[in-house]
Design a protein around this motif. Sequence first.
Motif, short mmCIF file in Angstrom:
data_model
loop_
_atom_site.label_atom_id
_atom_site.label_comp_id
_atom_site.label_asym_id
_atom_site.label_seq_id
_atom_site.Cartn_x
_atom_site.Cartn_y
_atom_site.Cartn_z
N GLY A 97 7.66 2.31 -18.50
CA GLY A 97 8.97 2.39 -19.16
C GLY A 97 9.31 1.06 -19.82
O GLY A 97 9.14 0.00 -19.21
N PRO A 145 15.41 -2.07 -20.61
CA PRO A 145 15.79 -3.44 -20.24
C PRO A 145 15.31 -3.87 -18.86
O PRO A 145 14.97 -5.04 -18.66
N LYS A 154 6.93 5.67 -23.48
CA LYS A 154 6.61 6.97 -24.10
C LYS A 154 7.05 7.04 -25.56
O LYS A 154 6.56 7.86 -26.32
N HIS A 174 13.57 4.91 -27.82
CA HIS A 174 14.23 5.86 -26.93
C HIS A 174 15.39 5.18 -26.20
O HIS A 174 15.85 5.67 -25.18
N LEU A 222 19.17 4.11 -25.96
CA LEU A 222 20.48 4.44 -26.51
C LEU A 222 21.51 4.07 -25.44
O LEU A 222 21.35 4.41 -24.28
N GLY A 272 25.86 2.17 -25.00
CA GLY A 272 27.14 1.84 -25.66
C GLY A 272 27.01 0.90 -26.84
O GLY A 272 27.17 1.32 -27.97
N ALA A 273 26.69 -0.34 -26.74
CA ALA A 273 26.40 -1.04 -25.51
C ALA A 273 27.12 -2.39 -25.49
O ALA A 273 26.93 -3.20 -26.37
N LEU A 284 21.28 -1.20 -28.27
CA LEU A 284 20.24 -1.29 -27.23
C LEU A 284 18.84 -1.12 -27.82
O LEU A 284 17.89 -1.73 -27.35
N ALA A 332 25.89 11.68 -22.45
CA ALA A 332 26.66 11.09 -23.54
C ALA A 332 26.02 11.40 -24.88
O ALA A 332 24.80 11.45 -25.00
N TYR A 345 33.03 1.05 -30.52
CA TYR A 345 32.76 -0.39 -30.53
C TYR A 345 32.47 -0.82 -31.96
O TYR A 345 31.78 -0.13 -32.71
N LEU A 364 23.21 9.01 -18.01
CA LEU A 364 23.27 7.78 -17.24
C LEU A 364 23.53 8.11 -15.78
O LEU A 364 24.27 9.05 -15.50
N VAL A 399 13.03 0.25 -10.32
CA VAL A 399 14.03 -0.65 -10.89
C VAL A 399 14.98 0.10 -11.85
O VAL A 399 14.66 1.18 -12.34
N GLY A 400 16.12 -0.52 -12.11
CA GLY A 400 17.04 -0.05 -13.16
C GLY A 400 17.62 1.32 -12.87
O GLY A 400 17.81 1.73 -11.72
N LEU A 439 22.97 1.34 -12.05
CA LEU A 439 24.08 1.25 -13.02
C LEU A 439 25.44 1.17 -12.29
O LEU A 439 25.64 1.85 -11.30
N VAL A 466 22.93 -2.30 -18.14
CA VAL A 466 21.86 -3.12 -18.72
C VAL A 466 21.68 -4.39 -17.87
O VAL A 466 20.55 -4.76 -17.52
C1 LIG Z 1 26.01 6.47 -23.89
C2 LIG Z 1 25.69 5.34 -22.97
C3 LIG Z 1 26.50 4.22 -22.99
C4 LIG Z 1 26.18 3.13 -22.19
N1 LIG Z 1 26.92 2.00 -22.33
C5 LIG Z 1 26.54 0.88 -21.69
C6 LIG Z 1 27.19 -0.34 -21.94
O1 LIG Z 1 28.12 -0.42 -22.75
N2 LIG Z 1 26.76 -1.44 -21.28
C7 LIG Z 1 25.73 -1.39 -20.38
O2 LIG Z 1 25.37 -2.43 -19.82
N3 LIG Z 1 25.09 -0.24 -20.12
C8 LIG Z 1 25.45 0.90 -20.76
N4 LIG Z 1 24.78 2.07 -20.54
C9 LIG Z 1 23.72 2.12 -19.50
C10 LIG Z 1 22.43 1.41 -19.93
O3 LIG Z 1 22.00 1.88 -21.17
C11 LIG Z 1 21.37 1.64 -18.86
O4 LIG Z 1 21.89 1.32 -17.59
C12 LIG Z 1 20.12 0.81 -19.10
O5 LIG Z 1 19.57 1.09 -20.36
C13 LIG Z 1 19.09 1.06 -18.00
O6 LIG Z 1 17.89 0.40 -18.30
P1 LIG Z 1 16.51 0.92 -17.71
O7 LIG Z 1 15.47 0.01 -18.20
O8 LIG Z 1 16.65 1.12 -16.26
O9 LIG Z 1 16.32 2.38 -18.32
P2 LIG Z 1 16.23 2.88 -19.81
O10 LIG Z 1 17.03 2.02 -20.71
O11 LIG Z 1 16.56 4.32 -19.77
O12 LIG Z 1 14.71 2.69 -20.20
C14 LIG Z 1 13.70 3.48 -19.63
C15 LIG Z 1 12.55 3.58 -20.61
O13 LIG Z 1 11.45 4.21 -19.95
C16 LIG Z 1 10.85 5.14 -20.84
N5 LIG Z 1 10.17 6.13 -20.00
C17 LIG Z 1 10.74 7.03 -19.18
N6 LIG Z 1 9.81 7.73 -18.52
C18 LIG Z 1 8.61 7.26 -18.94
C19 LIG Z 1 7.27 7.60 -18.60
N7 LIG Z 1 6.98 8.52 -17.67
N8 LIG Z 1 6.26 6.94 -19.24
C20 LIG Z 1 6.54 5.98 -20.17
N9 LIG Z 1 7.81 5.62 -20.52
C21 LIG Z 1 8.83 6.25 -19.89
C22 LIG Z 1 12.00 5.68 -21.64
O14 LIG Z 1 11.57 6.23 -22.87
C23 LIG Z 1 12.88 4.45 -21.82
O15 LIG Z 1 12.57 3.74 -22.99
C24 LIG Z 1 25.07 3.18 -21.30
C25 LIG Z 1 24.27 4.33 -21.26
C26 LIG Z 1 24.56 5.40 -22.09
C27 LIG Z 1 23.66 6.60 -22.07
#
Ligand SMILES: Cc1cc2nc3c(=O)[nH]c(=O)nc-3n(C[C@H](O)[C@H](O)[C@H](O)COP(=O)(O)OP(=O)(O)OC[C@H]3O[C@@H](n4cnc5c(N)ncnc54)[C@H](O)[C@@H]3O)c2cc1C
Length: 556
Positions: free
Chosen positions: A16, A19, A46, A53, A55, A57-58, A116, A215, A254, A308, A327-328, A334, A342
């Motif tokens: 993945g 962030p 992916k 992929h 998306l 707020g952010a 993002l 969302a 925003y 989320l 993680v994450g 969240l 993030v």
């Molecule tokens: C509409 C919306 C508004 C938000 N607003 C805010 C905000 O204002 N501020 C803030 O801090 N947070 C906000 N968030 C939350 C924030 O976006 C997430 O908490 C953060 O992106 C989590 O990071 P992550 O790396 O854990 O997961 P993700 O950002 O979801 O990244 C995971 C990645 O792994 C990839 N992946 C998944 N499965 C696989 C697989 N099997 N093989 C290969 N790749 C894979 C995905 O394609 C993706 O790119 C918001 C979320 C949403 C949906």
Amino acid sequence: MGETREQLEFDVLFVGGGPANLAGAIYLMNMAQQAGKEIEVCLIEKAESIGSHSLSGAILDPVALKELMPDYLDKGCPIEQAECRDEFYYLTPGGKLRVLYTPSYMHNSGCHIISLSKYCLWLGELAEALGVMVFPGFAGTEVLYDADGKRIIGVRTGDKGLDKDGNKRPNYEPGVDLMAKVTVFGEGPKGSLIREVGKKLGIFEGKMPQIFETAIKEVIEVPDSNSFPSPDTTVVHSFGYPLGLNTKGGGFVYKMKGNRVALGFVVGLDYEAPLFEPYQAFLSFKKHPLIAGIIQGGKVLQQGAKTLPAGGFYTMPRLAVDGAVFVGDSAATLNIQRLKGVHTAMKSGMLAAETIISALEQGDFSSATLGEYEQKVADSWINTELYAARNFSQALSQKGIAKFVTIGAQYLSGGRGFSDPMPIEDDSTTLTKLQNASAAPAESPQTQDLDGKLYLDKLTGLYLSGTSHEENQPCHLVIPDKNLCMTECYETYRSPCTRFCPAQVYELEEDAAGSKRLKLNPSNCLHCKTCEIKDPYNNIVWTCPEGGGGPKYSIV
Ligand SMILES: Cc1cc2nc3c(=O)[nH]c(=O)nc-3n(C[C@H](O)[C@H](O)[C@H](O)COP(=O)(O)OP(=O)(O)OC[C@H]3O[C@@H](n4cnc5c(N)ncnc54)[C@H](O)[C@@H]3O)c2cc1C
């Protein structure tokens, strides 16, 4: 006989490119360089490219970014607005009430507004420059275990070039086995691999159910003359209309660079009405006079949807097993009280990296050694934030005025409130049965006027997400009991998948004789995973389609 697959060996494999993993990979490489160690690190994503992929707020709380890279501004971090100035509204159908007192967790002073997708692309480039082997376009589709089936030893990537019946096309390429001493799962919300790890190694056992919000978001270009309610405001949050006080959710707008705004609407997936459609609520939000005033005369540039995790503290899984850490968002880090994940995702990736460096030094990748990551999370500000918000999502799920009383009590008692822990209901169990099934429409009526420019139907929005998939591939949405769809599910809930999916993946079709069937358009899928979460029969299993497919976000 099984197929012979290429095997590649790494010290660490990140699954993945969000962030959490990007920050983890950068931090790991920095620490290895400082210690004069050479390590082999791989990251798969992916999406076709890193960030496409992503998306959100952010609003970025830069606390983790500052720890990772104090000179992030000099390094070209893509920031849309350096400073946030908030306004918070309660919306009625035609009016608004500005909320003048907001709890401290809702203040965004010191935070930045970002895109993002741009942010992840930037982090991905930094990771690559540090020596991480970054492979976009590769989906992890199977977790690999040792002979005892207890230790994770890597991940298999998806085969490419299979047709819809699973036969090899001329361009067939078998997936690769990526073997690693430690695998870091950062798949974001409702990960398809962590789900399988959960079943096999029980990492979610004894935890409250994972719950989610979904969302829909757009980036809109608005005329120069448009403005926010107050000229120096950059952040508007709202609750109330169109959901009222009995359904969890709210909206945001925003300010971005130039004359663009990011606009989104979030709905708790514990909603109850089977005929409710999140996309229609999103359109109603856009048409509210406060919001319509900000975006009037504008044009949607990009649209997308994502879920989320909303459960937080009590829903976090075990964070380490033999050979792997989580993680994450995959690990529910969240902070729903702040609608921010993030910074906590990044910090969790960095704490995982600290643990991995020490595990590499010791040559021990057991859950005992990797479990130090869990302790690091418990000792960090992630825990402080999430503990204070431990009952918040449950409070938001309360109906009417009880919501505010419960939130107030939690605020005054450091998150405890009237009872602790408050129970959480699984999102798939909350739909109420139709009272009068024969009167309910087969499909939800189109209730909004759409102009194809600022107010879009689902398919035009989908077009603006850039989504595409190889059409001739096995369907990545597995429905174990197809019979259930047009019998019990249709009769009891009128096929809610046709409404909760924001991308028209699920459609009802009628043949000449008037019999209905559920038609799937998997190529439309935005990878938001709402369907797997909300389906009342748990009859939809989301798996990764061929790597490289899906949305192509660049500015959301
Ligand atoms: C509409 C919306 C508004 C938000 N607003 C805010 C905000 O204002 N501020 C803030 O801090 N947070 C906000 N968030 C939350 C924030 O976006 C997430 O908490 C953060 O992106 C989590 O990071 P992550 O790396 O854990 O997961 P993700 O950002 O979801 O990244 C995971 C990645 O792994 C990839 N992946 C998944 N499965 C696989 C697989 N099997 N093989 C290969 N790749 C894979 C995905 O394609 C993706 O790119 C918001 C979320 C949403 C949906």
